[in-house]
Design an enzyme around this catalytic site. Structure first.
Site, PDB file in Angstrom:
ATOM      1  N   TYR A  54       0.802  -1.219   0.000  1.00 36.46           N
ATOM      2  CA  TYR A  54       0.000   0.000   0.000  1.00 36.46           C
ATOM      3  C   TYR A  54       0.835   1.270   0.000  1.00 36.46           C
ATOM      4  O   TYR A  54       0.288   2.371   0.001  1.00 36.46           O
ATOM      5  CB  TYR A  54      -0.974   0.002   1.179  1.00 36.46           C
ATOM      6  CG  TYR A  54      -2.096  -1.005   1.037  1.00 36.46           C
ATOM      7  CD1 TYR A  54      -2.047  -2.015   0.088  1.00 36.46           C
ATOM      8  CD2 TYR A  54      -3.211  -0.951   1.852  1.00 36.46           C
ATOM      9  CE1 TYR A  54      -3.052  -2.942  -0.035  1.00 36.46           C
ATOM     10  CE2 TYR A  54      -4.236  -1.871   1.737  1.00 36.46           C
ATOM     11  CZ  TYR A  54      -4.147  -2.869   0.789  1.00 36.46           C
ATOM     12  OH  TYR A  54      -5.155  -3.788   0.668  1.00 36.46           O
ATOM     13  N   LYS A  63       2.611 -14.181   5.441  1.00 36.63           N
ATOM     14  CA  LYS A  63       2.809 -15.135   4.348  1.00 36.63           C
ATOM     15  C   LYS A  63       4.312 -15.383   4.210  1.00 36.63           C
ATOM     16  O   LYS A  63       4.871 -15.357   3.100  1.00 36.63           O
ATOM     17  CB  LYS A  63       2.190 -14.539   3.067  1.00 36.63           C
ATOM     18  CG  LYS A  63       1.967 -15.527   1.965  1.00 36.63           C
ATOM     19  CD  LYS A  63       0.892 -16.547   2.253  1.00 36.63           C
ATOM     20  CE  LYS A  63       0.852 -17.593   1.146  1.00 36.63           C
ATOM     21  NZ  LYS A  63       0.010 -18.741   1.488  1.00 36.63           N
ATOM     22  N   ASP A 108      -3.296 -17.251   5.237  1.00 37.16           N
ATOM     23  CA  ASP A 108      -4.462 -17.891   4.608  1.00 37.16           C
ATOM     24  C   ASP A 108      -5.150 -18.834   5.591  1.00 37.16           C
ATOM     25  O   ASP A 108      -6.379 -18.906   5.658  1.00 37.16           O
ATOM     26  CB  ASP A 108      -4.094 -18.603   3.290  1.00 37.16           C
ATOM     27  CG  ASP A 108      -2.723 -19.240   3.294  1.00 37.16           C
ATOM     28  OD1 ASP A 108      -1.904 -18.877   4.154  1.00 37.16           O
ATOM     29  OD2 ASP A 108      -2.464 -20.105   2.448  1.00 37.16           O
ATOM     30  N   ASP A 161      -5.869  -5.440   5.966  1.00 33.80           N
ATOM     31  CA  ASP A 161      -7.014  -4.806   5.314  1.00 33.80           C
ATOM     32  C   ASP A 161      -8.088  -5.871   5.066  1.00 33.80           C
ATOM     33  O   ASP A 161      -9.271  -5.686   5.371  1.00 33.80           O
ATOM     34  CB  ASP A 161      -6.532  -4.194   3.987  1.00 33.80           C
ATOM     35  CG  ASP A 161      -7.540  -3.253   3.388  1.00 33.80           C
ATOM     36  OD1 ASP A 161      -8.516  -2.902   4.081  1.00 33.80           O
ATOM     37  OD2 ASP A 161      -7.367  -2.861   2.217  1.00 33.80           O
TER      38      ASP A 161
END
Ligand code: NAP
Length: 489
Positions: free
Chosen positions: A137, A184, A217, A241
Site C-alpha cells: 500500500y 505469508k 491464509d 485490510d
C-alpha cells in the site's frame, strides 16, 4: 512513551473533529453528543476534509488549516471521507494516515447483544492490529513493459517492530493472554518473513503473553471456522485490510466496527465504514462504529471512566433491544438519533449479560527513529539482477547475455520469468511474458562488486537488450539479502 495531547487552559483535551462526507456528519454528531453527555473533558476544533475540499480544487482533500489543527491537537475524531472517482486523485483518508505516519491500525470487534449473526453465542472478541503505512500500500508501482506491471512490497524492520510492539501493548492494555502474528512468510521469506522474525524476537520481551505465528491464509480459514480462538492478530498492511473486513462481518457488519490509527505523534479515530452516500441525511444509519471509535479516543487521552460509561451505554441499549435498520430492517428500527438518545440515557449502566473488559491506558511503543535502524558490520555486493524486456525465445536471450558479459566480472547464473528459472532449462513449462530477470553473479567467490563493475554489467546487457531495472545482490554480515528463483540452485 508519553501521550502527546493539547490541553486547553480550562483543562480540556483539544480534539480535531472532522464531520466528513455522506453519513459522516450524522454519526460524528452522535458521537460528539455521547462524549459530551458522558462528561469527558474534551473540546472540539471542527475542521473540513474530503468531498467539499476536493470541490474547492485542493487535490489532497485535506486543507492546510486541518493539517495545522492536527499538528496542534495530535488527536482526531473523524467521519468517513469520500474518495473522488476519477484518475489520479488520492484518497484524503490515506493522505491523513500518511501525513501523520499513523503506523498502526487497531480494529477491535466483539459480539454484541441482540445483533444476530451466524457466530452469535461464540463470544467473538478480538482485535486486528494492522500495519498501516508500508507493504504494497505504499503504492510504488511501475509498468515494467507495456504488458507487465509491478508493485513494490516494502517492509522495514523498524516498521515491523513498531506494529508488533503496539500489538503486544494492546494485548497488555486489554488484559489479553494470546497474540497471533499472521504473515505469508512461507512464500515471501524476506518481506513477510521480516514481520515473522521480528515478531519472534519481540515476543521474548512479553513472556506473559502467548505468542503464535500463523500463516495468513490459514488465519482467514480459522477466523471463519473458529474465530473465538483469536484475541489479538498482528499483521502486515494488505493482509490486515482483508482480515479486518472479514472480522467486521463476524459481529454484524460495518455499523459496529470502530478503529484507531495510531502514530508516535498523532492518533486518528474513525469508523471502518465509508460515507454510505445512499443513507446520507436519512437519520437511519447505525452510529455505533463512530461512537465506539470515540470510546477508543477517550481511552487514548486517558478518559477511562467516560469511555467505560459509553461502552456500557451502548451494550445496555443493544440488550434493551434498541437496534438500528442494519440489524432489524425497516420495521421497528431505531433512528440514528433515537439510538444515540438511548445510549445517553444508559451511560454507565452495567449491561446485564454482555461482558465489559477492564482497560489500562495503552503504552505506546518507543522505537528508535534512526533511519538506519539495522546496522551491519560487513556487507558486499555479490551479483546483480538485471531485468530486461525481450520477445526473444529464452534460449537465445540467455546465450546472448552470456556472450555480452564474457570477460566481465560476472557470469550469467540463470534467467527467470515471473519467479521461475527457465534458463538453463529445467524442463519447466512456463508461459513466458516479455519480462525477464537475468541473475549475474560475480566470478570471484569472495569479491565485492564495485559501482563501476555494476554499471559495466548493465551497459553490456543494455547494448542488446532493453533493461527496465537493476537490483544489486547484497550480502549483509554473510547472509544473502535476496531469495532464489523457483528451480534455482
Ligand atoms: P460504505 O460507505 O462503508 O458503505 C457500504 C455499505 O455498508 C452501505 O451501503 C451499508 O450497507 C453498510 N454501512 C456502512 N456504514 C454503515 C452504518 N454506519 N450503518 C449501517 N450500515 C452501514 O462503503 P462504500 O459504499 O464502498 O464507500 C462509500 C464511500 O466511502 C467511497 O467514496 C469510499 O471511498 C469512502 N470510504 C471512506 C472510508 C473512510 O473514510 N475511512 C472508508 C471506506 C470507504 P447496506 O447497503 O447493505 O445497507
Amino acid at each position: 512513551m508519553e501521550r502527546k495531547v493539547h490541553v486547553t487552559p480550562s483543562g480540556r483535551t483539544l480534539v480535531t473533529l472532522i464531520p466528513g462526507d455522506g453519513i459522516g456528519p450524522e454519526v460524528v454528531s452522535a458521537a460528539r453528543r455521547v462524549v459530551e453527555a458522558a462528561g469527558a473533558k474534551i473540546e472540539w476544533e471542527e475542521r473540513a476534509a474530503g468531498a467539499s475540499v476536493f470541490k474547492q480544487g485542493i487535490a489532497s482533500g485535506v486543507p492546510q488549516d486541518t493539517i495545522e489543527s492536527i499538528r496542534k491537537t495530535r488527536v482526531v475524531l473523524k467521519g468517513p471521507l469520500e474518495t473522488p472517482v476519477g484518475f489520479g486523485e488520492k484518497s484524503a483518508n490515506v493522505t491523513l494516515r500518511k501525513l501523520f505516519e499513523t503506523y498502526g491500525n487497531i480494529r477491535p470487534v466483539r459480539e454484541f447483544p441482540g445483533v444476530r449473526t451466524p457466530y452469535s453465542g461464540r463470544g467473538v472478541d478480538l482485535v486486528v492490529v494492522r500495519e498501516n503505512v508500508e507493504d504494497l500500500y505504499a503504492g510504488i508501482e511501475h509498468m515494467e513493459t507495456p504488458g507487465v506491471a509491478q508493485c513494490l512490497k516494502l517492509i522495514s524492520r523498524k516498521g515491523s517492530e513498531k506494529i508488533i510492539r503496539l500489538g503486544f501493548e494492546v494485548a497488555l492494555a486489554e488484559g489479553r493472554k494470546r497474540v497471533h502474528c499472521a504473515t505469508k512468510a512461507n512464500i515471501m521469506k524476506l518481506t513477510e518473513g521480516m514481520m515473522k522474525r521480528t515478531f519472534e524476537s519481540v515476543a521474548k520481551e512479553y513472556p506473559q503473553i502467548e505468542a503464535q505465528h500463523i500463516i495468513v491464509d490459514n488465519c482467514a480459514h480459522q477466523l471463519v471456522k473458529k474465530p473465538e480462538q483469536f484475541e489479538v492478530i498482528i499483521t502486515t498492511n494488505m493482509n490486515g485490510d482483508i482480515l479486518s473486513d472479514l472480522t467486521s462481518a463476524l459481529i454484524g457488519g460495518l455499523g459496529f466496527a470502530p478503529s484507531a490509527n495510531i502514530g508516535a505523534e498523532v492518533a486518528i479515530f474513525e469508523a471502518v465504514h465509508g460515507s454510505a452516500p445512499k443513507y446520507a441525511g436519512k437519520n437511519s444509519i447505525n452510529p455505533t462504529a463512530v461512537i465506539l471509535s470515540a470510546v477508543l479516543m477517550l481511552r487514548h487521552v486517558g478518559e477511562m471512566a467516560a469511555a467505560a460509561a459509553i461502552e456500557q451505554g451502548v451494550l445496555s441499549s443493544l440488550e434493551d433491544g434498541i437496534l438500528t435498520r442494519d440489524v432489524v430492517g425497516d420495521t421497528g428500527a431505531a433512528s440514528t438519533t433515537a439510538f444515540t438518545d438511548a445510549v445517553i440515557q444508559r451511560l454507565g449502566r452495567k449491561p446485564k449479560h454482555a461482558k465489559v473488559r477492564d482497560y489500562r491506558p495503552l503504552n505506546l511503543p518507543n522505537v528508535s527513529s534512526d533511519p538506519d535502524f539495522v546496522k551491519v558490520s560487513k556487507r558486499r555486493v555479490v551479483g546483480v539482477d538485471v531485468f530486461v524486456e525481450s520477445a526473444l525465445p529464452v534460449e537465445r536471450l540467455g546465450k546472448s547475455v552470456e556472450d555480452l558479459v564474457k570477460g566481465s566480472s560476472v557470469e550469467l547464473k540463470m534467467v527467470e520469468s515471473r519467479g521461475t528459472k527457465i534458463y538453463p532449462s529445467t524442463g519447466a513449462m512456463t508461459d513466458t511474458v516479455d519480462h525477464y530477470r537475468c541473475r549475474l553473479m560475480q566470478r570471484a567467490a569472495d569479491g565485492d562488486l564495485s559501482e563501476a563493475q555494476v554499471l559495466d554489467v548493465v551497459t553490456r546487457v543494455g547494448a542488446k537488450h532493453r533493461w527496465m531495472h537493476v537490483e544489486k545482490l547484497n550480502e549483509f554480515d554473510g547472509a544473502p539479502g535476496f531469495t532464489k528463483a523457483q528451480g534455482e540452485d
